[in-house]
Design a protein around this motif. Structure first.
Motif, PDB file in Angstrom:
ATOM      1  N   LEU A  31      27.350  26.440 115.824  1.00 34.75           N
ATOM      2  CA  LEU A  31      27.436  25.827 114.499  1.00 34.75           C
ATOM      3  C   LEU A  31      28.766  26.156 113.825  1.00 34.75           C
ATOM      4  O   LEU A  31      29.376  25.302 113.181  1.00 34.75           O
ATOM      5  CB  LEU A  31      26.277  26.299 113.611  1.00 34.75           C
ATOM      6  CG  LEU A  31      24.905  25.754 113.973  1.00 34.75           C
ATOM      7  CD1 LEU A  31      23.807  26.511 113.222  1.00 34.75           C
ATOM      8  CD2 LEU A  31      24.827  24.249 113.684  1.00 34.75           C
ATOM      9  N   TYR A  37      29.960  17.330 111.863  1.00 41.46           N
ATOM     10  CA  TYR A  37      28.511  17.392 111.668  1.00 41.46           C
ATOM     11  C   TYR A  37      28.075  16.020 111.156  1.00 41.46           C
ATOM     12  O   TYR A  37      28.850  15.291 110.552  1.00 41.46           O
ATOM     13  CB  TYR A  37      28.140  18.450 110.617  1.00 41.46           C
ATOM     14  CG  TYR A  37      28.732  19.803 110.895  1.00 41.46           C
ATOM     15  CD1 TYR A  37      28.036  20.762 111.618  1.00 41.46           C
ATOM     16  CD2 TYR A  37      30.010  20.126 110.438  1.00 41.46           C
ATOM     17  CE1 TYR A  37      28.588  22.003 111.883  1.00 41.46           C
ATOM     18  CE2 TYR A  37      30.573  21.361 110.700  1.00 41.46           C
ATOM     19  CZ  TYR A  37      29.857  22.297 111.423  1.00 41.46           C
ATOM     20  OH  TYR A  37      30.409  23.519 111.687  1.00 41.46           O
ATOM     21  N   TRP A  57      30.373  27.182 108.526  1.00 40.00           N
ATOM     22  CA  TRP A  57      29.218  28.082 108.553  1.00 40.00           C
ATOM     23  C   TRP A  57      29.663  29.385 107.913  1.00 40.00           C
ATOM     24  O   TRP A  57      30.597  30.031 108.397  1.00 40.00           O
ATOM     25  CB  TRP A  57      28.753  28.317 109.991  1.00 40.00           C
ATOM     26  CG  TRP A  57      27.627  29.302 110.065  1.00 40.00           C
ATOM     27  CD1 TRP A  57      27.740  30.658 110.235  1.00 40.00           C
ATOM     28  CD2 TRP A  57      26.236  29.033 109.939  1.00 40.00           C
ATOM     29  NE1 TRP A  57      26.503  31.245 110.219  1.00 40.00           N
ATOM     30  CE2 TRP A  57      25.555  30.259 110.042  1.00 40.00           C
ATOM     31  CE3 TRP A  57      25.497  27.870 109.760  1.00 40.00           C
ATOM     32  CZ2 TRP A  57      24.176  30.357 109.972  1.00 40.00           C
ATOM     33  CZ3 TRP A  57      24.123  27.975 109.692  1.00 40.00           C
ATOM     34  CH2 TRP A  57      23.469  29.192 109.798  1.00 40.00           C
ATOM     35  N   LEU A  62      25.211  26.337 106.500  1.00 41.66           N
ATOM     36  CA  LEU A  62      26.239  25.320 106.683  1.00 41.66           C
ATOM     37  C   LEU A  62      26.644  24.822 105.307  1.00 41.66           C
ATOM     38  O   LEU A  62      25.788  24.600 104.436  1.00 41.66           O
ATOM     39  CB  LEU A  62      25.698  24.145 107.505  1.00 41.66           C
ATOM     40  CG  LEU A  62      25.754  24.298 109.005  1.00 41.66           C
ATOM     41  CD1 LEU A  62      24.992  23.176 109.692  1.00 41.66           C
ATOM     42  CD2 LEU A  62      27.193  24.325 109.493  1.00 41.66           C
ATOM     43  N   THR A  86      24.827  18.501 115.043  1.00 42.84           N
ATOM     44  CA  THR A  86      26.096  18.580 115.748  1.00 42.84           C
ATOM     45  C   THR A  86      25.794  18.758 117.224  1.00 42.84           C
ATOM     46  O   THR A  86      24.662  19.061 117.594  1.00 42.84           O
ATOM     47  CB  THR A  86      27.006  19.710 115.205  1.00 42.84           C
ATOM     48  OG1 THR A  86      28.324  19.523 115.719  1.00 42.84           O
ATOM     49  CG2 THR A  86      26.470  21.086 115.529  1.00 42.84           C
TER      50      THR A  86
END
Length: 173
Positions: A31, A37, A57, A62, A86
Motif C-alpha cells: 500500500l 489507487y 500511507w 491511506l 490498488t
C-alpha cells in the motif's frame, strides 16, 4: 487509526490448497509503495463513482486529496464510506489490495504539513503542497485531505499459490 494487528483469515473457497493468509505487514508495504489507487465513493442517488488518484500511507491510513467541488468530495459529504484499491493488471503474479473504511477529513495543520512532505517525497516536487487554513494549497487551487483507516481489507495473491486474505480490524463489522 488502527494500532493493532488485524485478524487475518484465508478464504479457502478462492485460494490454492497450499495458500496461507497473507501478513498485514506485507500489505502495508504494498500500500505504501503503490503509486495509483482507485477510489470508490457513492453518489447521492446511490450510483458508484470510481476514480484513480494518488495518495500516501501514513499513520495506519491511506490519505488522498481532492478539490472541494470535485465529484468525490461532494459524494463524501453525504456518505463517507469508501473503498480504495490498488494492485496490478496481471492474472498470474502480484497482489491486488482493497481497503474499506470511512474517509475522515484531515485539517490539523501540523499533520497536513507532515502529509504534504510525504506526498512530495513519494511523487516528487511536481506534487509540492503548501498548507493553509486546513487544506493543501497547490498553485491557485486548494485540496481537502482525507484519511481512510482500514475497517476491512482484502488481499488477492495471484500466481501460485492463489490466495484471498481478509483482514478485519478491531471494531470493524
Amino acid at each position: 487509526m488502527p494500532g493493532t494487528e488485524p485478524l487475518a483469515t484465508l478464504d479457502e473457497r478462492y485460494s490454492s490448497a497450499q495458500a496461507t493468509a497473507a501478513d498485514w505487514s506485507d500489505a502495508v508495504t504494498a500500500l505504501a509503495r503503490a503509486e495509483v489507487y482507485w477510489l470508490t465513493t457513492v453518489r447521492p442517488d446511490g450510483r458508484p463513482h470510481v476514480t484513480p488518484l494518488i495518495g500516501v500511507w501514513e499513520d495506519g491510513a491511506l490519505h488522498f486529496c481532492t478539490g472541494a467541488e470535485e465529484r468525490k468530495a461532494k459524494n463524501l459529504r453525504s456518505n463517507p464510506h469508501v473503498a480504495l484499491t490498488t494492485g496490478c493488471n496481471t492474472l498470474r503474479e502480484g497482489c491486488d489490495l482493497v481497503v474499506e473504511g470511512e474517509a475522515v477529513r484531515v485539517s490539523e495543520e501540523r499533520r497536513l504539513r507532515r502529509l504534504a512532505g510525504a506526498w512530495e517525497e513519494k511523487y516528487g516536487t511536481e506534487w509540492h503542497f503548501d498548507v493553509a487554513n486546513g487544506v493543501f494549497v497547490h498553485g491557485a487551487g486548494e485540496a481537502l485531505v482525507f484519511a481512510v483507516a482500514p475497517r476491512t481489507a482484502f488481499g488477492f495473491g495471484k500466481g501460485e499459490p492463489y490466495g484471498q486474505t481478509r483482514w478485519r480490524f478491531t471494531g470493524s463489522g
